[in-house]
Design an enzyme around this catalytic site. Structure first.
Site, PDB file in Angstrom:
ATOM      1  N   LYS A   1     -26.968 -52.375 109.332  1.00  0.00           N
ATOM      2  CA  LYS A   1     -28.410 -52.474 109.574  1.00  0.00           C
ATOM      3  C   LYS A   1     -28.737 -52.056 111.006  1.00  0.00           C
ATOM      4  O   LYS A   1     -29.746 -51.375 111.253  1.00  0.00           O
ATOM      5  CB  LYS A   1     -28.892 -53.895 109.315  1.00  0.00           C
ATOM      6  CG  LYS A   1     -30.371 -54.102 109.647  1.00  0.00           C
ATOM      7  CD  LYS A   1     -30.823 -55.514 109.326  1.00  0.00           C
ATOM      8  CE  LYS A   1     -32.311 -55.695 109.675  1.00  0.00           C
ATOM      9  NZ  LYS A   1     -32.830 -57.014 109.272  1.00  0.00           N
TER      10      LYS A   1
ATOM     11  N   HIS B   1     -15.188 -26.209  73.717  1.00  0.00           N
ATOM     12  CA  HIS B   1     -16.507 -26.850  73.802  1.00  0.00           C
ATOM     13  C   HIS B   1     -16.498 -28.238  73.175  1.00  0.00           C
ATOM     14  O   HIS B   1     -17.367 -28.596  72.382  1.00  0.00           O
ATOM     15  CB  HIS B   1     -17.580 -25.970  73.161  1.00  0.00           C
ATOM     16  CG  HIS B   1     -17.653 -24.602  73.763  1.00  0.00           C
ATOM     17  ND1 HIS B   1     -17.926 -24.390  75.096  1.00  0.00           N
ATOM     18  CD2 HIS B   1     -17.454 -23.371  73.226  1.00  0.00           C
ATOM     19  CE1 HIS B   1     -17.908 -23.089  75.348  1.00  0.00           C
ATOM     20  NE2 HIS B   1     -17.614 -22.452  74.234  1.00  0.00           N
TER      21      HIS B   1
END
Length: 507
Positions: free
Chosen positions: A140, A269
């Site tokens: 922070k 695929h």
């Protein structure tokens, strides 16, 4: 460079001490005052580096069995104080709180402890409180403080200390802060998922490891893989793995896990274009390839047995992208490595999740993976004619392929070999017609073949088309209000049909 700050003091509180010695020695060389706790303090002292105990700073000992060590205003005040804020600075002076410019934290190993199967009491004790608070506080206040939140950042910190002599820029501190919040959020996600169990009310998923891909499904799309690929595979050879490679590899692994016999499969695929189970691997390869040698070009190869030289020599005759196996003989590897870009993977023993999820619209859908694998005893004959023992083997073989193919799907098989499949079709009849056309184009005789469907037949048209091609045995889930139509057609034409009661859609 903007926002330069000199590191004058550091707080170090870590669980693991490996690779910390070089950092500590460099900080000492730069004249940094070091504060530490417990085992970390002893580790630093043993390096003959001056270190101040946090307990001396706070005037409180470590209490509650170590649960409370750093949770004190003299620690968090020094971390959270804004250096340019007059009020903050006056309070630091009033309460004799030293500024802390660098925080190095290594959280208790919560995930690792869960993975060992430890008791709940032991797991709870590995929920870090002070460490996570230190990370959040320092992150922070990145405007003034540098936070190092895990061991993976030690190398970057070492480089920063070496190159800048103990100074950090605002950009440096902000980058480390961002990673710190990634550390804390991942840690909290792991704790939440432990408490929530398999089916939590809130969706939380986190992966620390990431790898940028060349692109996504197409070159104009960005792609990233989040996960621990190296836990599942060892890459022995070949180019960088792509987004589409990963999708195909995932489909290949799911498919091969359906089979216990010596099996070879070829995928394109995400769907199998060739698959066969045989007594020896080279024959499994040859018969898998025969299923569709055209689609096999550029495909993904996978087997559940060690690849020998004979099989490698046969496979090497075609172009393929990836091969996956549990092992390779030295001779096989030499053959397969003859193609520079070919990806060669060893599959490791690694547990896969039983849950899968995907993004949909503005959210996520989650489900159990389809782990159901039918066995002979579960097949329910619904026709007068029952399948033979050989046909049952083919029905199960085909049904496992159906399960791992895109819906709508029809699979035609004979002799534990994929003859052809119709996948991803909008109608079941189209899927069947496509499969028949493919099988014929590669010279297969469909007489005596079996047909598997991933869902029920709403009409008798599919079994009629199959019968006209010589297919005389069918497996399907059942459940249509018109099941009777298909069954009656089979009975009238000497066909066998079994139902499973299990639908295997794969969208």
């Amino acid at each position: 460079m903007s926002g330069l700050k000199k590191i004058k003091s550091a707080l170090i509180s870590v669980y693991h001490k490996d690779k910390l010695d070089l950092i500590v020695q460099k900080l000492n060389e730069l004249g940094v005052t070091i504060y530490s706790t417990g085992g970390t303090q002893k580790f630093i002292s043993d390096l003959n580096v001056p270190v101040s105990a946090v307990e001396d700073l706070t005037t409180y000992p470590s209490i509650l069995g170590g649960r409370v060590k750093t949770l004190h205003p003299k620690v968090f005040g020094g971390i959270l104080a804004r250096r340019e804020n007059k009020g903050d600075q006056e309070q630091l002076k009033q309460y004799e709180i030293p500024e802390i410019d660098l925080v190095i934290v290594d959280l208790y190993p919560f995930e690792e402890t869960v993975a060992t199967g430890a008791s709940e009491a032991d797991i709870i004790e590995k929920i870090d409180i002070g460490g996570i608070a230190l990370i959040r506080g320092a992150a922070k206040n990145f405007n003034d403080v540098l936070i190092v939140s895990h061991r993976g950042q030690y190398e970057a910190l070492q480089a920063l200390l070496d190159e800048k002599g103990g100074e950090t820029s605002l950009d440096d501190r902000k980058a480390f802060a961002g990673e710190a919040f990634a550390t804390s959020s991942h840690y909290d996600t792991a704790i939440y998922n432990y408490f929530a169990g398999e089916w939590p009310e809130n969706f939380r998923a986190s992966q620390n490891e990431s790898k940028s891909l060349r692109y996504g499904e197409n070159p104009h799309q960005k792609g990233v893989f989040f996960g621990k690929f190296d836990e599942m595979f060892e890459q022995l050879h070949g180019k960088e793995i792509s987004y589409n490679n990963l999708l195909d590899i995932d489909a290949a692994v799911s498919l091969i896990d359906e089979y216990d016999d010596t099996t070879f499969a070829i995928l394109k695929h995400n769907n199998a274009c060739g698959c066969a189970s045989r007594e020896n691997l080279v024959e499994a390869w040859k018969d898998a390839l025969a299923g569709d040698p055209v689609s096999a070009f550029g495909g993904i190869l996978i087997t559940n047995r060690e690849v020998d030289a004979a099989t490698a020599a046969e496979a090497n005759k075609i172009f393929f992208e990836v091969i996956i196996a549990p092992a390779y003989s030295a001779e096989a590897l030499e053959i397969l490595e003859s193609k520079k870009n070919r990806i060669i993977l060893i599959r490791k023993e690694a547990k896969m999740s039983d849950v899968q999820f995907r993004s949909v619209l503005n959210g996520v859908i989650v489900q159990e993976k389809d782990r159901k694998r039918e066995v002979a005893e579960e097949l329910q004959p619904v026709t007068k004619k029952a399948p033979t023992a050989e046909q049952v083997e083919d029905l199960l073989f085909a049904n496992r392929l159906v399960k791992q193919s895109k819906s709508n799907t029809i699979v035609l098989a004979k002799g534990k070999q994929l003859l052809a499949s119709g996948v991803g079709e909008t109608s079941r009849v189209d899927a069947l017609k496509h499969a028949i056309e493919k099988a014929k184009s590669f010279g297969f005789d469909l007489k005596g073949a079996v047909m598997s469907s991933d869902a029920f037949f709403p009409f008798a048209d599919s079994v009629e088309i199959a019968h006209n091609e010589g297919i005389d045995c069918v497996i399907q889930p059942g459940g249509s209000i018109r099941d009777k139509d298909s069954i009656e057609f089979c009975d009238a034409h000497d066909m066998a049909m079994v139902v499973t009661g299990i639908r295997h859609f794969k969208h």
